[in-house]
Design an enzyme around this catalytic site. Structure first.
Site, PDB file in Angstrom:
ATOM      1  N   CYS C  10      10.286  -6.793  -8.555  1.00 56.37           N
ATOM      2  CA  CYS C  10       9.719  -8.227  -8.870  1.00 56.37           C
ATOM      3  C   CYS C  10       8.782  -8.717  -7.688  1.00 56.37           C
ATOM      4  CB  CYS C  10      10.812  -9.220  -8.870  1.00 56.37           C
ATOM      5  SG  CYS C  10      11.669  -8.978 -10.359  1.00 56.37           S
ATOM      6  N   GLY C  38       5.300  -5.534  -9.932  1.00 58.86           N
ATOM      7  CA  GLY C  38       5.893  -5.464 -11.298  1.00 58.86           C
ATOM      8  C   GLY C  38       4.650  -5.793 -12.307  1.00 58.86           C
ATOM      9  N   ASN C 111      13.477 -12.298  -6.786  1.00 59.46           N
ATOM     10  CA  ASN C 111      13.129 -10.981  -6.560  1.00 59.46           C
ATOM     11  C   ASN C 111      14.645 -10.140  -5.992  1.00 59.46           C
ATOM     12  OD1 ASN C 111      11.078  -8.880  -4.028  1.00 59.46           O
ATOM     13  ND2 ASN C 111      12.258  -8.100  -5.900  1.00 59.46           N
ATOM     14  N   GLY C 112      15.285  -9.308  -6.581  1.00 54.42           N
ATOM     15  CA  GLY C 112      16.164  -8.848  -5.915  1.00 54.42           C
ATOM     16  C   GLY C 112      17.305  -8.536  -6.904  1.00 54.42           C
ATOM     17  N   TYR C 253       6.584   2.393   0.672  1.00 51.92           N
ATOM     18  CA  TYR C 253       5.790   2.487  -0.698  1.00 51.92           C
ATOM     19  C   TYR C 253       5.556   1.156  -1.441  1.00 51.92           C
ATOM     20  CZ  TYR C 253       4.831   3.651  -5.598  1.00 51.92           C
ATOM     21  OH  TYR C 253       4.351   3.701  -6.748  1.00 51.92           O
TER      22      TYR C 253
END
Lengths: 489, 489, 489, 489
Positions: C10, C38, C111-112, C253
C-alpha cells in the site's frame, strides 16, 4: 429524467437450488424481470458451500452482468437485488449486502423502508456500530449480528431482529445454509414464493417466477418468515397485525401488469380502475387513448366501460437508453416527442380521452396534451387512474417533496388549466377498494389519503403525523369533488 | 437474436439549417426516431463550411454518441445514418460514407440495395477503382467521382450516376453546399421531406420529423431528386417509371406505426390489415391478443372487425438490451419468456386469437403458443397479418435464405401443426391492395408473390429470375387457399 | 505477472488545506507518485465540511480517476490510498474506508499489516461486529467506534485503539475536522510529513511530496501520532519502543529511488549496496549491467567500487500495460523479451556482471541470463543486492509462500546452476547495517534473517515463531558462505 | 502533452508464416516493441487464404487488442502498423489500409511521407479517384489499382507505382499470397528483414525482431523491394540512388536504443554522440546527468569521455498513462515533477552537466533546470546531443512549425538565458558524421542543416524557398559553431 413518475425503490429475488440449476443465471433472469423496480444498481450473491461470491454494480442488469462474471458465480443458493435510488446514492448502498459476523456470513436484500431507521441507527452507533452505507439493510445486518439467542439458528436471530423493525420491508436473506424470505407485519411490499421442479424461488413479483418458468406457490403472508433449507420449507408466522397495508400504488404503477399480487392481477386491477374512472368521470368523446406503457390498461378498461373506442394514440420509442443526450432548454418540446409520438392520423379532428396512471408534477402531462393539440385533437379530456398525490410515502417509494406535487399546490380546476386539458378527472379515493383487493385485507393509500397505518412516522419528516382529516377538515369535501384547496402552508 | 424477424437495413436523415439549429443534435434525435430501421451502427457527418466532421461507430445511437462528440459536430448541414447489417458487416461499412474527390467532399447515406451492384463494382474495378468496404454507397461514390459533366454541379453528376443505378435506393447526399435527397424510380424505400422553421429535413420516415417537431411537407417522389441549398429547394424529376414499387413490408413491419408513408398511415394500414384478416379468417373465440409491439395494431383491427374483445395478453419487458446473456440450450423456454410474458389471469380458460405480423422461421411463434397453452388458454388461433414469406428480397431487407423460411418448406396445415396452433390464417395476398395504398401507385409484394418489378435480378442469386407462376404453376392455387405445397427443393 | 518480485501492499496520502488548494487534485498527484506501492485499486476521500465524498475503484490512479470525478471531490481535507493485493482481494477492500459512527464520520487509509488481526477480528465479532471486507482497516474502524473516552476527541479514541494494535501500520485518518498520521511503535512502514505553503501533507514517501512541490518537514516517528487541524499541528508520542524495525526492503526494492526514508536516500543506499556487493563478491569482468529499473542503481555502485565500466545492457519497453496479452506456454522466451531486450552490440563477447535487487523464485533471472547468453555474452556473473529470501513477512508485503522461494529449496551453488550463471553472489546479511541507516535505530531484516522483532506472530502461520538460529543451527554458518542447506521441510 | 519532443509518425511490421506460428500474436508482439514509433492508433490485418481480417483502432497496442480479437485474426500472413498523428487525424487514417481492387485485396502499411503527395492526389482525383482518408497509403493504393502491367504480379504493379513516388517511405504490403517490403530509394526510414525458423519478418526496427526472438537477416536496402511468398524470398533492386539519406534523428531520438539501424547500434551511436559532445563542449563539473529515457545514453558517453562521474539525477514515474489528468495552469511546476523527480540528495551542492537529446520549444528544458536549481544544484550546464532544430522535416516526422522552434527565434546565448542554464552546448553539425554511419552511405540532417536531398519539396510548405542566410541575417553570427550553408532552393 424527463418523465415525472414516482419511483419504486427495489426488487428482490432468491433461489434455493435442489436440482442442479445455475442459480446465478436464474437470478439474473429473475432480476431482469424485476428491472422496472430499480434501474440504478443491481447485484447477485451466491453461496458456494458457505463461501459467498458477490458481484454488484451501478447500472442495469444487462450492463452489470455478462457471461463472464455470471459464470464465476457458482453456488447452490443465490440472492439478487435491483435498486432505484435517490441522488444521495453511493456505491456502498448497492445490495445484496454481504458481511461476516460471529456466526458466519449473512447476505441481505431489502425492498422497503424502515420508519424507525434513524432511531435504530442511533442506538446501534451508541453501542459502537460502524456504518459504511446509508442502506437500511445495514441496520438489519447489525441487529442480526448482535442478536443473542440460545439456539444458533439464523431464524431465531432474525425473530429477535424483527421485534425491532418498523415500517415496510420485504427481505430475502441468505445464511450459510438457508434462504429466508420475510415480509413485514403489514405487508406493504409484495413478496411471493415459487417452485421450479424441487427448487425454491422467492421474488418481489410473480412475473419473475414466470420468466424462469417457475410455478407460483403463494404470496408470502404479512408477518411471515419462510425458511428454506435442505430440510425443505418451514413457515413461521411471527406477527399477526390486523392492519394489513398492501401498497395500492403497486397496482396503479409500480408492478408489472403481468404480476399477480396478493391474489389480484395487476392488469385486471388496472382495467377495473379504468372502468371505475369511466363511471366517475364520463365524458362524450371519440376515442380513448392511454399513455404507454402503464396507461394502456386503464384505457382498455375505460373504453370497455364507456363504449368509446380504444385506440392507440401515442407510440413509444423502444430504444430509450440512459445515456441519451438530453434536449436542451430550447428543445423542451423535443424532450417528450423523442419518447412518445402522437399518431396524428388517428387523432386529428378527434375528441380524445387521454388516460395516465398519475400526475406528479404535471410537466409531462402538459407536454403530452400540447402534442395532442398540435396533432389536431379538438378536445382533450385528461383522466387519471389514481387520486391526487398529496402525502409523502415512508414505505419505500420515492415521491417528490410535497412542494413539488401539483395537487398539493393547486385545485383540480387549476391543474386542469395548468396542463391545458379540456377536463380533468381523478379516480375517486373510495374507488380503490373496488379494484379487487380481498375484503379481509387492508391496503395503504396514505399517499392519497394521508391515513397512515403506522403511528410513529419518522420524526424528522416534513409532515406532521396527523391524518389528512385533522389538517384539512372541509377540504376533504372538496377533495371528493376533485377541487382541492391549497393543501399545505 | 431469439426473435426471428425480417430486418430492415437502413434509415437515413438529412438536415439543412437556415435558422441556427444545432444540426448534429437534430440529426441525433432524428436517427434516434429511426433506430428501429438499423441497430448495428450509426453515424453523423456535418458540413462545417466545406469541412466535413464525421463520427460513426458500431452500436445504438445513444451508445455511439454522447454530449461530447455531438458537441464537436458543429456545422450547417448534416447527414445521418442507422444501419442494420448481416454477419459479414465490417466497421468500414458504417455510413455516412465521406470522401474527397476532384470536386470537393461528398457524403453519402443510403437505404436500399442496388440490384446491379456486382456488375457496377466489377466495371469500376476494371477502371482502377479501389474499394474499402462492401457498401453499395461506395459504388455510388466512385460513380459520382467519375461522372464527367459540363457543369460543376453535384446534381448533374448525380443525374449521370442515376442512369447507372438499378434497384432500391433512398439516398441522402451532402456536397460542400447542398443537401440532396434522391429516391429510386420505383420508390421501393420511403423518403420524405420536412421543414422546421426555414430549415429543411429529409428522413426515411415521418416519425423522424415529428420527433424534432418539424412539419411534414411531402414524400419525395419515386424518380425525384430534391436539391436543397442556400438558394432554396429545387426538385428534379429524373425518371418516370410506371411501375411504382413501394415496399408493402414497410407497412406490415418495418416502419413505425406513427409514420405516414406515401400517403398512408402505417398504423391505419395495420388496423385495416387486422380487419381484412378477420374477414378472411374468422373464428369463434373469446379474446384477440397481439404480439407486442408490431402485432398490437393488427389485433385492434381484428377485434374491431370481429367484435371479439381486444385484450392485452402478452407483456413485453421494456429493458431488453443487446448485451443480454442468452439463455442456454436447456433454457430455451426462457428465451421467449424473458421478453414476453403471458398475462395468465387474462388468458386462462380462454379461446385466444393471437396475431403477429409475420412468420419467418416459425420458432418464436411455436414458443409463444406454448406459453399460452401453459397459461391455460383452451384454444389458440394464430392469425398472421401478411401472406406467407416465399421469396427473397433484393431491395434492402434481410430475409433469411429460402431454406430457412417455414412457408417454403411446409404447407399451411403443416405449419399450423408445427407451431402448435388450433388454426392458422395468413392475410390473403390480394388483400394487400386494400390497405389504403393509392390506386394510381403500385407496390412490391415480391417476397410473398415472387413477382419482381425489376427484370434483371442479381445473377448470383439462389433464385432463377422467373415469377412464381412460372415455377410453381398449380401451387399458386393452393396458395390462394393458404395451403402451400412445399415450394422449393 | 511474468516478473517475480515481492510486492508492497500500500501507499497512503493525506492533505490538509489551509491555502485554497484543490485537495483532490493534490491527492491525485500524490497517489500517482506512490503508484509503485500498489496497482490493484485506489481511492480518494475528501471532507467537505463534515460530508465525506469518496471515489474509489479497481485500477491504476489514471484509470480510476478522470477530470470529471476529481472535479466532484471538493473539500478541505483529503485522504488517498493505493493498494496492491492478493488474489483474495474484493472490491470491498478498496481504501480509504469511510464510515459513520457515533461521533461522525471516520476515514481510514492503512499501509501495513496487523499481526494480531485475526485475534482482534474474532473478539470484535463476539461483541457483535459485522465485517464487510477482509481489510485490516475495518478492524481499526470497529475499534475506533467502540473506544470509549472521556473527551470526544478522535485522537483520544485512537490512543485507545493503538493500545490494541500489533504489527506494522502507517495510518492516515480523517475525522470531520482533523487529519491524523500514525506510525506503529516499531516504524516498519515509512510515513513522512510535508508542508506546501500553509497546508500539510502526509505521505508514505517523500517522492509524493516532491511531485506536488511540497517541502519535506520530517519523518513521522515510530510510535508517533501527528494531529493536524485548523489549530495547527500537534504531535503525540504514544509509544517508545526500543526495537525500531524499519523495513530494509523499502531500501532494496519497494521505495522509489528518489525518496528519502528515515534520513536515508533510497538511491544512495542502493549505490552503497552495490559497492558493498562489489567488495563481497568481486569478479573479473568487462562490464557491469543492472536489470531495469531497480537494478540500475546497484550497478552504478558496483561499477564505482570495482572500476569495471557501467553500461546499459537491457532496454525496458516503456509501454507495458496490464491488459497485455500474455505469451502462451510456447512463447515463454517472449515473456521476458517483450519487456526487456538485450543491447546485443554492447554485450557480445563480453564478460557481464548482471545485478538485480533480489531473487524470489529464480524464473525471471534464468530467462534473463539466457537472453544474455543468446546475445553472445561469454560469462555472466549474477550479483544480487540483497541476502537470500528465506522467511515470510508479516508486515505488509507479499512474499510468496516459502515453498516457492528458490533460496529455501536450494543452496547457493544449486541456485547458480539453476539460473545458468557463471557465478552468483548475494549481499551479505551483515552488510545491510552499512547502507546508512542511523546507528541509533534498528531495522527489520526478518525476511532474510528470520529474526522477527515481534514475538507474537500470527498463529495460523506456516512458520513457527522462532528465530532462524534456533531452527537451523549450523546452517547459519553455511548461510554466511552463501551455501544454504535446504531450509524447510 | 507536456513534453515537447519531435514525434515519429509510424512503425510497420509484417510476418509471413511457414511454420504454423500465430501470425497475429507475433505481429502484436512486434507492434508492441514498436509502440514508441506511434501511440495514436494501431492495427493488424491477416490474410486467411485470400480473405483479409482486419482489426484496427485508436489507442495503444494493448488497448486496441485483447485476447479475444487477436484470437479471431487467424491467417498465414500478417501486416501491422502503429501510428502517431497530428490533430487532423481521423479514424479513417488508421492503418493497415485494406482494399479490394481488380486483382484482389491489397493491404498497405506505410512509414514515411510522400513529398509529392498533393500532386499525386490531385492527379488521381482528376482521374476519378475517391479518397476516404488523408493517409498517403491511400494514394499508393490508388496507384496500385491503376497500374497496368502485362503480368498480373503485384510486384510488377508496385514497380510501376514506385516510379511515381517521391519522398520517404518504408512499406509493408500484403497481396493475397505475398508479403512485400519496400524501402524508398534514399532510405530515409529504417526497414529490416528477419527470420524466425522458416518464417519471414519485416519490421521498422530490429528490436521488433528481438522481441519475438527472430534472427536479424539484414536491412532492406534503399531502393529495394523484397518479395516473400511460398516460393521463398526474392529481392528486386528497383532504384540506385547515390544520395542515401538515412534519417539521423532515428539515432538521436526516434529509434529504440536496442535497435541496430543500417549497421549502426542506436545505443552506441548515442554513447558516441555523448563523447563528441563532451569534446565539443567541455566544462568543469561534479556529475553528468541524463534526462530519462533518451538522454541517459548520451550521458554515459559524456561521462566516459570527460571523466566526470555519471550519476542518476532524475527519476521517471513509470506509470504515466494517456488519461492522466493534466495539471492546471497554476500547477505548471507539477507538470514536469509528476513525470521526472530530481534525486535531491545526489544533486544538492553539485555542479551538474544535464544532457538531453534535443531542444524543441525549450519549455520542458526550462522547467527541468528549475527543478535542479530548487534541488540545490550550484551550476547547471545544459548539453544537447543534437544540433539546433531549424528546418522542417518532410519525411515523416512531426517537427512543430518553425515559429515554435526556439533555435529559429533565438541565438544560443539567448536560449541559454531563456532556459536558465549556466552554459549551453549543442552537438556540432559536423560531428554527426562521426557517430558510426557507414562512410559509403549518406544521411539526412536537413532538420538541422536545411540541406534537403530531395529537390522538389511540397509547394504549400510554410517555409519560403529562401536560404536561411537570407532570412536570419545577423542571428547567423550567434550560431557561431553551427554554420549553416544555404539551405533551400
Amino acid at each position: 429524467m424527463v418523465f415525472d413518475k414516482v419511483k419504486e425503490e427495489c426488487g428482490v429475488f432468491g433461489f434455493f437450488d435442489n436440482d442442479g440449476f445455475d442459480v446465478a443465471r436464474m437470478t439474473y433472469y429473475g432480476l431482469y424481470a424485476l428491472q422496472h423496480r430499480g434501474q440504478e444498481s443491481c447485484g447477485i450473491a451466491v453461496n458456494d458451500d458457505g463461501v459467498i461470491l458477490l458481484h454488484k454494480g451501478m447500472g442495469l442488469v444487462n450492463e452489470v452482468f455478462d457471461s463472464e462474471n455470471i459464470q464465476e458465480l457458482k453456488g447452490s443458493i443465490a440472492v439478487g437485488h435491483v435498486l432505484y435510488s435517490s441522488s444521495k446514492f453511493q456505491r456502498e448502498d448497492c445490495q445484496p449486502l454481504v458481511s461476516r459476523y460471529i456466526k458466519g456470513t449473512l447476505t441481505i436484500a431489502l425492498n422497503g423502508n424502515l420508519t424507525n431507521a434513524e432511531e435504530l441507527r442511533r442506538k446501534l452507533e451508541k453501542e459502537g456500530a460502524v456504518f459504511q452505507s446509508s442502506s437500511n439493510a445495514e441496520i438489519i445486518m447489525h441487529l442480526a449480528a448482535r442478536a443473542r439467542t440460545k439456539t444458533h439458528s439464523i431464524e431465531d436471530a432474525m425473530l429477535k431482529v424483527l421485534e425491532k423493525l418498523e415500517g415496510a420491508f420485504s427481505l430475502v436473506i441468505m445464511s450459510p445454509r438457508k434462504l429466508i424470505g420475510i415480509r413485514d407485519p403489514k405487508g406493504f411490499r409484495p413478496l411471493c414464493l415459487g417452485k421450479l421442479k424441487n427448487s425454491y424461488v422467492i421474488a418481489s413479483e410473480t412475473a419473475a417466477l414466470d420468466v424462469i418458468r417457475a410455478d407460483f406457490v403463494r404470496d408470502i403472508q404479512p408477518g411471515e418468515m419462510v425458511v428454506i433449507s435442505k430440510e425443505g420449507l418451514k413457515s413461521i408466522k411471527y406477527a399477526d397485525d390486523p392492519n394489513i397495508s398492501h401498497c395500492v400504488f403497486e397496482y396503479i404503477y409500480f408492478a408489472r401488469p403481468d404480476s399477480v399480487i396478493d391474489g389480484v392481477s395487476v392488469y385486471q386491477a388496472r382495467v377495473q380502475m379504468g372502468k371505475l374512472l369511466a363511471k366517475a368521470h364520463p365524458v362524450d368523446a371519440d376515442i380513448v387513448v392511454g399513455v404507454p406503457d402503464s396507461g394502456l390498461s386503464f384505457a382498455v378498461g375505460y373504453a370497455q366501460a364507456s363504449g368509446i373506442p380504444y385506440e392507440e394514440g401515442l407510440i413509444k420509442n423502444r430504444y430509450t437508453g440512459r445515456t441519451f443526450i438530453k434536449p436542451t432548454q430550447n428543445e423542451r418540446e423535443i424532450s417528450v416527442s423523442i419518447k412518445l409520438n402522437v399518431l396524428k392520423n388517428n387523432i386529428k379532428g378527434k375528441r380524445v380521452i387521454l388516460i395516465d396512471d398519475s400526475i406528479v408534477r404535471g410537466t409531462t402531462c402538459a407536454n403530452l396534451i400540447k402534442l395532442f393539440r398540435d396533432a389536431g385533437a379538438t378536445q382533450i379530456h385528461m383522466r387519471v387512474a389514481s387520486p391526487p398525490f398529496l402525502w409523502p410515502c415512508y414505505f419505500g417509494t420515492d415521491i417528490p417533496s410535497r412542494n413539488e406535487l401539483i395537487a398539493v399546490k393547486y385545485s383540480i380546476d387549476e391543474i386542469c388549466q395548468k396542463i391545458g386539458a379540456d377536463s380533468l378527472g381523478y379516480l375517486p379515493l373510495d374507488d380503490i377498494k373496488k379494484i379487487g383487493l380481498r375484503q379481509d385485507q387492508g391496503y395503504c393509500d396514505a399517499c392519497f389519503s394521508g391515513k397512515y397505518s403506522i403511528s410513529k412516522l419518522p420524526k424528522d419528516s416534513s409532515i406532521p403525523s396527523k391524518t389528512q382529516e385533522e389538517i384539512y377538515g372541509n377540504s376533504r369535501r372538496n377533495f371528493k369533488d376533485f377541487k382541492i384547496i391549497k393543501a399545505y402552508t
